[in-house]
Design an enzyme around this catalytic site. Structure first.
Site, short mmCIF file in Angstrom:
data_model
loop_
_atom_site.label_atom_id
_atom_site.label_comp_id
_atom_site.label_asym_id
_atom_site.label_seq_id
_atom_site.Cartn_x
_atom_site.Cartn_y
_atom_site.Cartn_z
N ASP A 31 0.86 -1.18 0.00
CA ASP A 31 0.00 0.00 0.00
C ASP A 31 0.90 1.24 0.00
OD1 ASP A 31 -3.26 0.33 1.22
OD2 ASP A 31 -1.98 2.07 0.79
N LEU A 33 -0.20 4.23 0.96
CA LEU A 33 -0.79 5.12 1.98
C LEU A 33 -1.34 6.41 1.36
CD1 LEU A 33 1.80 4.66 4.90
CD2 LEU A 33 -0.30 3.34 4.43
N PHE A 80 -6.55 -4.46 -5.16
CA PHE A 80 -7.46 -3.35 -4.85
C PHE A 80 -6.87 -1.99 -5.25
CE2 PHE A 80 -10.59 -5.55 -2.42
CZ PHE A 80 -9.94 -6.52 -1.66
N SER A 124 -15.91 -2.82 -10.72
CA SER A 124 -17.01 -2.00 -10.19
C SER A 124 -18.22 -2.05 -11.13
CB SER A 124 -16.53 -0.54 -10.08
OG SER A 124 -17.63 0.33 -9.86
N ALA A 125 -19.38 -1.94 -10.56
CA ALA A 125 -20.63 -1.91 -11.35
C ALA A 125 -20.65 -0.69 -12.26
CB ALA A 125 -21.83 -1.87 -10.40
N THR A 126 -19.74 0.23 -12.03
CA THR A 126 -19.68 1.43 -12.87
C THR A 126 -19.31 1.10 -14.31
OG1 THR A 126 -19.01 3.75 -12.67
CG2 THR A 126 -17.27 2.11 -12.56
N TYR A 148 -12.40 6.97 -14.38
CA TYR A 148 -12.26 5.95 -13.32
C TYR A 148 -12.88 4.63 -13.80
CZ TYR A 148 -13.73 3.05 -9.48
OH TYR A 148 -13.99 1.96 -8.68
N LYS A 152 -11.20 0.82 -14.98
CA LYS A 152 -11.63 -0.50 -14.50
C LYS A 152 -11.95 -1.42 -15.69
CE LYS A 152 -11.64 -0.04 -9.97
NZ LYS A 152 -10.77 -0.83 -9.10
N ASP A 294 -24.73 11.05 -12.69
CA ASP A 294 -25.45 10.03 -11.93
C ASP A 294 -26.43 9.26 -12.80
OD1 ASP A 294 -24.30 10.17 -9.52
OD2 ASP A 294 -25.88 11.24 -8.50
C1 WQD Z 1 -25.26 6.86 -4.23
C2 WQD Z 1 -26.58 7.58 -4.41
C3 WQD Z 1 -26.38 9.74 -5.45
C4 WQD Z 1 -24.15 11.59 -2.14
C5 WQD Z 1 -19.87 5.61 -6.61
C6 WQD Z 1 -18.92 5.31 -7.72
C7 WQD Z 1 -18.79 3.83 -7.86
C8 WQD Z 1 -18.38 3.22 -6.54
C9 WQD Z 1 -19.35 3.60 -5.44
C10 WQD Z 1 -16.01 2.86 -6.55
C11 WQD Z 1 -26.71 8.28 -5.76
C12 WQD Z 1 -26.89 9.88 -4.01
C13 WQD Z 1 -24.82 10.68 -2.95
C14 WQD Z 1 -24.84 12.71 -1.59
C15 WQD Z 1 -26.85 11.95 -2.67
N1 WQD Z 1 -17.08 3.62 -6.20
N2 WQD Z 1 -26.15 10.86 -3.20
N3 WQD Z 1 -26.18 12.84 -1.88
O1 WQD Z 1 -22.37 7.29 -7.29
O2 WQD Z 1 -23.60 5.07 -6.88
O3 WQD Z 1 -21.13 5.09 -6.92
O4 WQD Z 1 -19.40 5.04 -5.41
O5 WQD Z 1 -16.03 1.81 -7.16
O6 WQD Z 1 -17.82 3.57 -8.83
O7 WQD Z 1 -19.50 5.81 -8.91
O8 WQD Z 1 -22.32 6.15 -5.01
O9 WQD Z 1 -22.65 6.98 -2.73
O10 WQD Z 1 -21.86 8.60 -4.51
O11 WQD Z 1 -24.22 7.79 -4.56
O12 WQD Z 1 -28.06 12.10 -2.91
O13 WQD Z 1 -24.28 13.57 -0.86
O14 WQD Z 1 -26.69 8.60 -3.42
O15 WQD Z 1 -27.06 10.65 -6.32
O16 WQD Z 1 -28.07 8.18 -6.17
P1 WQD Z 1 -22.44 5.96 -6.61
P2 WQD Z 1 -22.70 7.44 -4.15
#
Ligand code: WQD
Length: 332
Positions: A31, A33, A80, A124-126, A148, A152, A294
């Site tokens: 890591d 850090l 990771f 990631s599901a992204t 990002y 992946k 989003d």
């Molecule tokens: C979740 C929901 C927002 C913050 C991201 C990355 C993904 C993964 C996980 C690494 C959404 C809503 C959020 C806030 C809100 N990371 N929200 N107010 O965007 O699904 O995924 O993190 O792998 O790759 O894209 O997660 O927690 O940011 O958002 O309303 O202050 O919460 O719109 O619907 P996300 P998130």
């Protein structure tokens, strides 16, 4: 097995180190850090009563990284390490490609040189394209909207190409949905300094009084209450999935991809309500405009992981909320 865990002091990495050791494996942690603290290693050693082998290395330095392979007999890698802020990746794409892909190529070159043939990759599901068809299965169309996510996806494709070229190479790709929560001990969790981007880290800061209210990014999505829906999974469940994934190294197919989620979607307002129920703390919020980039709704079809590697998430949303708060309030 001797398992090299890159990014092993991070949020998911540290929880996976615990599961590895608890399942009789040895962990070797690398890591830099950049997004973790050395205190996590001290806490892991104390909690596990171990002296875990640790290298503070920037994996972009292949010479430094090679020492790990020279000094340890590595049987498998759980990878990771990488930058993971979606917003930052849009502002600094080259930083993300150079690091996330560069360190992975260094790792894979050394695995080849030292005959290490097994890797579990943190995807990631992204990587999924926005889909009206839900839940998402592993064969759904891929498509990314930020560097990002693209890093992946590129790494997934590199692993596919290596697996095609070398039948002895075994790769397992885990596509995480939304990890939240913390270890039940309250010792390990998500360390967020500054203003968090993600939902649960933001909510716990509101609960702590460090932030005034939660901004709900849009309530005009085509979802049950208009707010964004995601598949939240307890970080300990996610860590356990990596131990289950080891089974796949013995499958005839030498590259296997699994969604790691619960199969249930929760909206932002669901999370607020469940957090309040789990902790008794009121979370004030304001509806604001959507966050750019989003997607309205996505959650996992988790049947393949259940069928093939016997993985099913066990913790429910209340435990995720309770454990997230328990860690945050303990960490001072
Ligand atoms: C979740 C929901 C927002 C913050 C991201 C990355 C993904 C993964 C996980 C690494 C959404 C809503 C959020 C806030 C809100 N990371 N929200 N107010 O965007 O699904 O995924 O993190 O792998 O790759 O894209 O997660 O927690 O940011 O958002 O309303 O202050 O919460 O719109 O619907 P996300 P998130």
């Amino acid at each position: 097995m001797n398992i090299l865990i890159t990014g092993g002091l991070g949020y998911i990495g540290s929880h996976t180190v615990i599961e590895c050791i608890n399942n009789g494996h040895n962990a070797i942690i690398v890591d830099n850090l950049y997004n973790s603290k050395i205190e996590v290693l001290h806490k892991l050693n104390k909690f596990l009563n171990k002296d875990i082998t640790f290298y503070k290395i920037d994996m972009q330095d292949i010479k430094e990284l090679e020492n790990v392979f020279k000094e340890n007999k590595i049987d498998a890698v759980i990878h990771f390490a990488g930058y993971k802020a979606v917003g930052e990746s849009v502002e600094k794409p080259l930083k993300y490609y150079e690091n996330n892909i560069g360190i992975t190529i260094n790792l894979l070159k050394l695995m080849e040189k030292y005959g290490v043939k097994k890797i579990i990759f943190s995807s990631s599901a992204t990587v999924y394209k926005e889909s009206k068809i839900l839940p998402l299965t592993e064969n759904m169309p891929l498509g990314v909207t930020n560097p990002y996510g693209r890093s992946k996806l590129i790494i997934e494709e590199i692993l596919q190409d290596i697996a095609f070229s070398d039948k002895d190479f075994k790769a397992v790709i885990l596509r995480y949905f939304n990890p939240i929560g913390a270890h039940i001990s309250g010792l390990f969790g998500e360390d967020n300094n500054g203003i968090p981007n993600n939902l649960m880290p933001y909510i716990v800061k509101v609960a702590k009084g460090e932030l005034e209210y939660l901004r709900v990014f849009g309530n005009d999505y085509n979802t049950k209450d208009g707010t964004g829906v995601r598949d939240y999974i307890h970080v300990v469940d996610l860590a356990k999935a990596h131990i289950k994934a080891i089974k796949a190294f013995d499958f005839s197919k030498n590259i296997n991809i699994y969604n790691i989620g619960t199969g249930t979607g929760y909206s932002v307002l669901d999370i607020v309500k469940n957090f309040e129920k789990a902790t008794g703390i009121h979370i004030p919020y304001k509806i604001v405009e959507r966050r750019s980039g989003d997607i309205g709704e996505y959650y996992a079809d988790s049947k393949k992981a259940k069928k093939e590697i016997d993985f099913t998430a066990e913790y429910g949303i209340l435990e995720m909320c309770k454990d997230a708060w328990n860690y945050e309030k303990n960490r001072g």
